[in-house]
Design an enzyme around this catalytic site. Structure first.
Site, PDB file in Angstrom:
ATOM      1  CG  HIS A 123       2.671  45.259 -17.595  1.00  0.00           C
ATOM      2  ND1 HIS A 123       1.752  45.781 -16.724  1.00  0.00           N
ATOM      3  CD2 HIS A 123       3.650  46.186 -17.713  1.00  0.00           C
ATOM      4  CE1 HIS A 123       2.152  46.977 -16.331  1.00  0.00           C
ATOM      5  NE2 HIS A 123       3.310  47.250 -16.919  1.00  0.00           N
ATOM      6  CG  ASP A 199      -1.139  44.005 -22.660  1.00  0.00           C
ATOM      7  OD1 ASP A 199      -1.210  45.064 -23.320  1.00  0.00           O
ATOM      8  OD2 ASP A 199      -0.485  43.911 -21.609  1.00  0.00           O
ATOM      9  CD  GLN A 202       5.729  47.907 -24.496  1.00  0.00           C
ATOM     10  OE1 GLN A 202       6.239  48.555 -25.429  1.00  0.00           O
ATOM     11  NE2 GLN A 202       5.765  48.337 -23.250  1.00  0.00           N
ATOM     12  CE  LYS A 225       3.147  50.869 -22.253  1.00  0.00           C
ATOM     13  NZ  LYS A 225       4.074  51.291 -21.224  1.00  0.00           N
ATOM     14  CB  CYS A 367       5.034  46.365 -14.307  1.00  0.00           C
ATOM     15  SG  CYS A 367       5.179  48.019 -13.640  1.00  0.00           S
TER      16      CYS A 367
HETATM   17  N1  C6P Z   1       4.537  49.049 -19.488  1.00  0.00           N
HETATM   18  C1  C6P Z   1       6.848  49.602 -19.152  1.00  0.00           C
HETATM   19  O1  C6P Z   1       7.764  50.347 -18.790  1.00  0.00           O
HETATM   20  P1  C6P Z   1      -0.477  51.394 -18.766  1.00  0.00           P
HETATM   21  O2  C6P Z   1       0.359  51.642 -17.546  1.00  0.00           O
HETATM   22  O3  C6P Z   1      -1.859  50.941 -18.407  1.00  0.00           O
HETATM   23  O4  C6P Z   1      -0.451  52.514 -19.738  1.00  0.00           O
HETATM   24  O5  C6P Z   1       0.211  50.172 -19.541  1.00  0.00           O
HETATM   25  C2  C6P Z   1       0.339  48.954 -18.850  1.00  0.00           C
HETATM   26  C3  C6P Z   1       1.054  47.931 -19.664  1.00  0.00           C
HETATM   27  C4  C6P Z   1       0.369  46.792 -20.049  1.00  0.00           C
HETATM   28  N2  C6P Z   1       0.946  45.847 -20.802  1.00  0.00           N
HETATM   29  C5  C6P Z   1       2.209  45.963 -21.241  1.00  0.00           C
HETATM   30  C6  C6P Z   1       2.788  44.898 -22.108  1.00  0.00           C
HETATM   31  C7  C6P Z   1       2.959  47.091 -20.886  1.00  0.00           C
HETATM   32  O6  C6P Z   1       4.214  47.197 -21.320  1.00  0.00           O
HETATM   33  C8  C6P Z   1       2.378  48.094 -20.057  1.00  0.00           C
HETATM   34  C9  C6P Z   1       3.174  49.275 -19.604  1.00  0.00           C
HETATM   35  C10 C6P Z   1       5.445  50.121 -19.130  1.00  0.00           C
HETATM   36  O7  C6P Z   1       7.066  48.458 -19.560  1.00  0.00           O
HETATM   37  C11 C6P Z   1       5.127  50.800 -17.824  1.00  0.00           C
HETATM   38  S1  C6P Z   1       5.157  49.698 -16.465  1.00  0.00           S
END
Ligand code: C6P
Length: 409
Positions: A123, A199, A202, A225, A367
């Site tokens: 991401h 990271d 997910q 999430k 993203c």
């Molecule tokens: N992905 C998606 O629709 P934040 O925005 O900081 O809470 O999470 C960022 C982020 C980082 N790593 C991974 C693997 C992610 O999936 C995400 C967030 C969302 O896929 C929003 S772009």
């Protein structure tokens, strides 16, 4: 006992609402999950009964708020198998957690030509902070490629890791659903003296997470999430690392003393939590962790494997060559994220047509623009599943997809 998604739906007030007169079929939990009543109530309870600032006041309300914040930290620590609650840093989201590591550990320890290894399926949150460090410190960014099967291609791993200082990898891809071999990568990173950052954005919502078993040095994830509110995320790191790292933001809460000449930092974790923290959000995250623990993370995973298998079978049986589903074909090797291309129709059009049937999916690059380039597309439609979804949601998606044909084919 197996998870009962119908009973789970009853815990989520938003599931009662209609969209365009149809029942809500929410298939965008990879973007953000819905919140159960217990989380909403915990946040309301904080504001209604003990709203006050933390780590400052000595009056009853402030003591209760401080206890609630620290209890939430302890709950999160238990949920991810962290040995100490003080290793849990409360931040805004996963993005901030990764930036914290880049800006503190990275700035202090990395310099010209130091290799940082990431993957093509990251991401942007796990790409851009390292690109910024490449611009400011001259680090070298190396990429583990993604193979045609949706898994990381580790053929060249030894060369990529040669001299590496840090390896940063998503535990589960938000586009492909791929579950990456984190333990293997952590072992390989440690063998060459590099640190391992995961990271887990997910991963933590969907699979049992144990930071020790992962073999990680840093783990980042985000509360919204995993049934928690927005505005709260977590950085977990080993105590000795946190002790050695310089602070991130400066201000109140993160100091032990301030004079005209300078400052000394507070102890970990507060050293990294400048300013008034997200108190209500932390309380909400604590309630989310309680909720997920009540369901059982093994049961959550089992449910998602079964549902992912059903979705893969249903969509491929129904649409054959008309649908390309990216990522591993085996449900056991992936999370419940299905990125697909449907008969050449633009993913934004697909998402709009699905919306008319109350089916919410995300369309776009998710993203993960470098990954889109690897997949040879600019965007995909993405259906992502969670504890409140069941086969009827997959059927609704499959049915609504055919509406696209009348409009665009
Ligand atoms: N992905 C998606 O629709 P934040 O925005 O900081 O809470 O999470 C960022 C982020 C980082 N790593 C991974 C693997 C992610 O999936 C995400 C967030 C969302 O896929 C929003 S772009």
């Amino acid at each position: 006992m197996a998870l009962d998604p119908v009973a789970v739906r009853g815990d989520f007030p938003i599931m009662c609402r209609k969209v365009h007169g149809r029942r809500l079929v929410y298939l965008d939990s990879a973007a953000t999950s819905h919140k159960p009543r217990s989380v909403i109530d915990a946040i309301t309870d904080y504001y209604e009964r003990f709203n006050s600032n933390v780590h400052r006041g000595s009056y009853q309300l402030a003591v209760e708020a401080t206890e609630a914040l620290e209890q939430a930290r302890a709950k999160v620590a238990r949920f991810i198998g962290a040995p100490r609650a003080s290793e849990v840093i409360l931040v805004k989201n996963a993005t901030e957690a990764i930036n914290l590591v880049a800006r503190t550990w990275g700035q202090a320890n990395l310099g010209l030509g130091d290799p940082v290894v990431i993957t093509e399926m990251e991401h942007h949150a796990n790409i851009v902070p390292w690109q910024m460090l490449a611009a400011s410190r001259g680090i070298e960014l190396r990429w583990i490629p993604v193979g045609d099967d949706g898994h990381l291609d580790l053929t060249d791993l030894d060369r990529l890791l040669d001299g590496a200082r840090l390896v940063c990898v998503a535990a589960v891809s938000n586009v492909l659903g791929t579950i990456n071999p984190i333990c293997q990568l952590a072992d390989a990173a440690h063998r060459v003296g590099a640190l391992m950052m995961v990271d887990a954005s997910q991963h933590t919502p969907h699979l049992p997470t144990d930071v020790g078993e992962m073999g990680a040095d840093f783990v980042a994830f985000t509360g919204h999430k995993m049934c928690g509110p927005t505005g709260i995320g977590v950085l977990w790191a080993k105590s000795e690392l946190l002790e050695s790292m310089p602070p991130f933001l400066g201000g109140g809460e993160m100091i032990a003393n301030v004079t005209k000449e300078g400052f000394s930092t507070a102890e970990v974790p507060w050293k990294f939590e400048a300013g008034t923290p997200p108190i209500a959000e932390a309380v909400g995250l604590g309630a989310a962790v309680d909720y997920l623990s009540g369901l059982g993370m093994d049961q959550v995973r089992e449910h998602e494997v079964a549902l992912t298998g059903y979705a893969l079978r249903t969509l491929t049986q129904r649409y054959g060559d008309g649908i390309i589903i990216h990522g591993p074909t085996e449900p056991a090797e992936r999370g419940g994220v299905l990125s697909f291309e449907y008969k050449g129709v633009h993913p934004h059009d697909v998402a709009q047509v699905l919306d008319r049937s109350g089916v919410c999916v995300r369309a776009g690059h998710h993203c993960a623009k470098p990954l889109m380039r690897v997949l040879g597309c600019v965007a995909t439609s993405r259906a992502s599943m969670y504890v409140y979804n069941d086969e009827s949601d997959v059927d609704a998606l499959a049915d609504a997809l055919s509406d696209t044909d009348d409009l665009f084919l």
